[in-house]
Design a protein around this motif. Structure first.
Motif, PDB file in Angstrom:
ATOM      1  N   LEU A 115       2.170  14.788 -13.372  1.00  0.00           N
ATOM      2  CA  LEU A 115       1.082  15.435 -14.103  1.00  0.00           C
ATOM      3  C   LEU A 115       0.963  16.912 -13.744  1.00  0.00           C
ATOM      4  CD1 LEU A 115      -1.668  12.651 -13.875  1.00  0.00           C
ATOM      5  CD2 LEU A 115      -0.214  13.229 -15.838  1.00  0.00           C
ATOM      6  N   GLY A 116       1.377  17.266 -12.511  1.00  0.00           N
ATOM      7  CA  GLY A 116       1.318  18.659 -12.087  1.00  0.00           C
ATOM      8  C   GLY A 116       2.223  19.573 -12.893  1.00  0.00           C
ATOM      9  N   ALA A 146       3.779   5.948  -5.309  1.00  0.00           N
ATOM     10  CA  ALA A 146       3.715   5.980  -6.775  1.00  0.00           C
ATOM     11  C   ALA A 146       2.606   6.923  -7.227  1.00  0.00           C
ATOM     12  CB  ALA A 146       3.491   4.578  -7.326  1.00  0.00           C
ATOM     13  N   GLY A 147       1.470   6.886  -6.530  1.00  0.00           N
ATOM     14  CA  GLY A 147       0.378   7.794  -6.864  1.00  0.00           C
ATOM     15  C   GLY A 147       0.769   9.247  -6.661  1.00  0.00           C
ATOM     16  N   LEU A 148       1.503   9.525  -5.586  1.00  0.00           N
ATOM     17  CA  LEU A 148       1.970  10.888  -5.327  1.00  0.00           C
ATOM     18  C   LEU A 148       2.926  11.348  -6.426  1.00  0.00           C
ATOM     19  CD1 LEU A 148       2.163  13.371  -3.490  1.00  0.00           C
ATOM     20  CD2 LEU A 148       3.969  12.191  -2.208  1.00  0.00           C
ATOM     21  N   LEU A 149       3.829  10.458  -6.840  1.00  0.00           N
ATOM     22  CA  LEU A 149       4.764  10.810  -7.915  1.00  0.00           C
ATOM     23  C   LEU A 149       4.032  11.019  -9.234  1.00  0.00           C
ATOM     24  CD1 LEU A 149       7.719   8.370  -7.118  1.00  0.00           C
ATOM     25  CD2 LEU A 149       7.675  10.858  -6.831  1.00  0.00           C
ATOM     26  N   MET A 171       0.830  -1.208   0.000  1.00  0.00           N
ATOM     27  CA  MET A 171       0.000   0.000   0.000  1.00  0.00           C
ATOM     28  C   MET A 171       0.863   1.255   0.000  1.00  0.00           C
ATOM     29  SD  MET A 171      -2.975   1.330  -0.101  1.00  0.00           S
ATOM     30  CE  MET A 171      -4.034  -0.101   0.231  1.00  0.00           C
ATOM     31  N   TRP A 172       1.974   1.227   0.758  1.00  0.00           N
ATOM     32  CA  TRP A 172       2.853   2.394   0.833  1.00  0.00           C
ATOM     33  C   TRP A 172       3.512   2.681  -0.506  1.00  0.00           C
ATOM     34  CZ3 TRP A 172       2.125   5.574   4.581  1.00  0.00           C
ATOM     35  CH2 TRP A 172       1.694   5.118   5.839  1.00  0.00           C
ATOM     36  N   PHE A 193      10.660   4.740 -13.112  1.00  0.00           N
ATOM     37  CA  PHE A 193      11.685   3.890 -12.504  1.00  0.00           C
ATOM     38  C   PHE A 193      11.351   3.523 -11.053  1.00  0.00           C
ATOM     39  CE2 PHE A 193      14.457   6.043 -15.780  1.00  0.00           C
ATOM     40  CZ  PHE A 193      14.563   4.920 -16.591  1.00  0.00           C
ATOM     41  N   PHE A 194      10.673   4.414 -10.344  1.00  0.00           N
ATOM     42  CA  PHE A 194      10.272   4.093  -8.970  1.00  0.00           C
ATOM     43  C   PHE A 194       9.365   2.864  -8.955  1.00  0.00           C
ATOM     44  CE2 PHE A 194       7.057   4.337  -5.621  1.00  0.00           C
ATOM     45  CZ  PHE A 194       7.868   4.321  -4.493  1.00  0.00           C
ATOM     46  N   MET A 195       8.370   2.834  -9.836  1.00  0.00           N
ATOM     47  CA  MET A 195       7.463   1.688  -9.886  1.00  0.00           C
ATOM     48  C   MET A 195       8.218   0.392 -10.184  1.00  0.00           C
ATOM     49  SD  MET A 195       3.928   2.932 -11.734  1.00  0.00           S
ATOM     50  CE  MET A 195       4.712   3.380 -13.286  1.00  0.00           C
ATOM     51  N   HIS A 196       9.185   0.490 -11.062  1.00  0.00           N
ATOM     52  CA  HIS A 196       9.910  -0.718 -11.448  1.00  0.00           C
ATOM     53  C   HIS A 196      10.809  -1.237 -10.336  1.00  0.00           C
ATOM     54  CE1 HIS A 196       8.321   0.177 -15.359  1.00  0.00           C
ATOM     55  NE2 HIS A 196       8.860  -0.910 -15.859  1.00  0.00           N
TER      56      HIS A 196
END
Length: 568
Positions: A417-418, A409-412, A403-404, A442-445
């Motif tokens: 998009l911002g 990843a959602g925040l990034l 979840m963390w 790369f964070f997701m990977h």
């Protein structure tokens, strides 16, 4: 042609229209570089090289390179020496193996920044370092660790110091250049020294700097270089030249010193010792398109734009230009393309120069509305494609387990998009968009995709099981299969390969005998009639070469094989 000259100087410029908060962007990179250090090693080259260093660590013999009990005559010692030293400090684990290469990644990025500052200005240097540090294959080299990070870092450091010597004539730069060349040589042979040498030769030829070209102090550089590589030459001499009866690759009277100083170069160019020997002259060109993502299309554009300038000026020296960042990549990509070997990671050593070329091009065209618009829409397309691919891999192929990790990843994603809504000119927004998009990808990977992928590497899984059950490593043998480098590494022990006859003999006297084998080996053991006490299995897949059948959740099971840990 959309080119605006910038002065070639080692003095930092004043405020620039392309100025961005680089410190914040560089700090963001840690979000994917740090997790990569803890991802388990992949079988094949990464775990294989780690085990050669493990042999050194276990035996305390740092002159001999031993691979699966046989002399290893391929690559020099630096990666293995530094990894073995790291094992002594951090223990035998993925972090310890990857950490030295990570330090060279930092060195390569910093050297790129300083070289850009020297050749152009500080702004170009910072941007070039950022481009390099977010290039796909450069990032990959800190996860799937081979020789690439050390080779690239050493060569870039050498080029920086050689250019600094030409600019400032200080002996210290010459000494450090020799050290950089030697580290490159000690990592992968002559390519680590030849690439910087050719780059500097082109630099001096373009400047028509004949006095420096024939400067007598280059002899000191050569002398220092051989002094610094003497530990490697001595190690080869001790292991091979002093033992002419030693059989290596089916031959005797093998000279290790001759191999690294001469023979290795022709093996590489002729494609010997490699399974891929096709003469695909476009291989490195289309490889560059994915290996330098998300900057590859802009990199091609910058290469073409600089070529047009050189042609228009007939290669006459222009104070605002330099030939290193264009000439060296063109020369070596052409050379590599004409050779028989086709290994994509050979491009990595050229990435710092291409990053500098692109950074200088972006900086010189920063006030051109037409150019910056092209760059913006190019990166809008490329990063959107990368993000969609990343989301497919991390939501459908391997859905988030933590979840963390998913929340970060959602925040990034929101940060990325911002950047669309920032009130900035397109030159700045292009950089923000590209870097934050790369960080998201790369964070997701490194926090989700690769950790889950490695769950299908049976050697790693069975090693964890062996540790949990406190199985003594010297009671485990490998039977009827290619070695599982990851099993050896993750148990910190180089297991012996065993025959069926010896299994029968040992099983009669040893009631705590364990066997690691594959499906074929299990079948043979079952047919032999040897009784089992316990049997564990783990799903297995060649994780460094994933295919659609494996990636698709509905067909993944059909693509898997199994490995077994059996107590006889």
């Amino acid at each position: 042609m959309g080119y605006q000259a910038t002065s070639v100087t080692s003095t930092p410029t004043t405020a620039s229209a392309l100025s961005v908060p680089y410190s914040a962007l560089y700090l963001l990179l840690l979000l994917f570089y740090i997790p990569a250090l803890f991802v388990p090693l992949m079988d094949n080259d990464s775990a294989h090289h780690a085990n050669i260093a493990l042999k050194m660590y276990l035996d305390g013999n740092y002159t001999h390179l031993i691979d699966q009990g046989k002399p290893y005559l391929d690559k020099p010692h630096l990666l293995f020496w530094t990894s073995a030293l790291s094992y002594h400090i951090f223990g035998v684990n993925a972090f310890a193996y990857k950490f030295p290469s990570f330090l060279f990644t930092i060195l390569g990025t910093y050297a790129t920044y300083r070289l850009g500052w020297l050749l152009y200005n500080k702004e170009v240097g910072k941007l070039a370092g950022l481009i390099l540090a977010t290039a796909f294959a450069y990032v990959l080299s800190t996860n799937d660790v081979r020789m690439d990070a050390m080779l690239t870092g050493s060569a870039t450091f050498a080029i920086w110091q050689l250019c600094a010597y030409i600019a400032h004539k200080k002996i210290l730069h010459l000494v450090l250049a020799a050290l950089g060349l030697a580290m490159g040589f000690a990592t992968k042979g002559w390519v680590g020294a030849v690439v910087p040498a050719v780059a500097i030769l082109l630099h001096l030829l373009y400047q028509r700097n004949w006095r420096m070209l024939f400067h007598g102090r280059w002899l000191l550089l050569i002398l220092l270089f051989f002094v610094f590589i003497s530990p490697v030459l001595n190690a080869y001499y001790v292991q091979f030249d002093l033992h002419p009866a030693l059989e290596v690759r089916g031959k005797t009277n093998v000279s290790g010193a001759r191999f690294i100083l001469w023979d290795q170069n022709f093996e590489r160019m002729q494609g010997e010792s490699f399974s891929t020997r096709k003469r695909d002259v476009t291989f490195f060109l289309h490889t560059f398109l994915w290996a330098f993502l998300p900057w590859s299309l802009l990199g091609v554009y910058a290469m073409i734009a600089r070529a047009r300038i050189f042609i228009a000026t007939r290669f006459h020296y222009q104070h605002a230009l330099e030939l290193i960042t264009w000439g060296a990549p063109v020369f070596f990509i052409a050379l590599f393309s004409l050779s028989k070997f086709k290994l994509p990671h050979y491009l990595n050593i050229l990435f710092p120069l291409i990053a500098l070329l692109l950074a200088s091009h972006l900086h010189s065209t920063r006030n051109s509305p037409r150019q910056t618009k092209i760059y913006w829409y190019t990166q809008l397309f490329v990063l959107t494609g990368m993000a969609l691919l990343g989301l497919i891999l991390n939501l459908w192929v391997f859905p988030f387990q933590s979840m963390w990790v998913m929340l970060l990843a959602g925040l990034l994603l929101l940060v990325w998009l911002g950047t669309l809504f920032l009130n900035l000119e397109k030159s700045k927004r292009t950089i923000y968009w590209s870097v934050t998009g790369a960080v998201f990808f790369f964070f997701m990977h490194h926090t989700n995709f690769y950790p889950q992928l490695l769950n299908y590497q049976a050697g790693t899984t069975l090693a964890k099981l062996s540790t949990e059950k406190n199985i003594t490593p010297d009671q485990v043998f490998i039977y009827q299969m290619d070695r599982s480098f990851s099993y050896d590494f993750n148990t910190a022990y180089l297991h012996e390969t065993i025959t069926l006859d010896r299994i029968k003999t040992l099983s009669q006297v040893n009631k705590n005998l364990w066997i690691v084998t594959d499906e074929e080996g299990l079948d043979r053991l079952q047919k032999s009639g040897i009784p089992f006490q316990q049997q564990f299995q783990a799903q297995d897949y060649h994780v460094s070469k994933v295919k659609w059948k494996f990636l698709h959740p509905d067909t993944r099971q059909e693509a898997l094989s199994y490995m077994y840990l059996i107590q006889l």
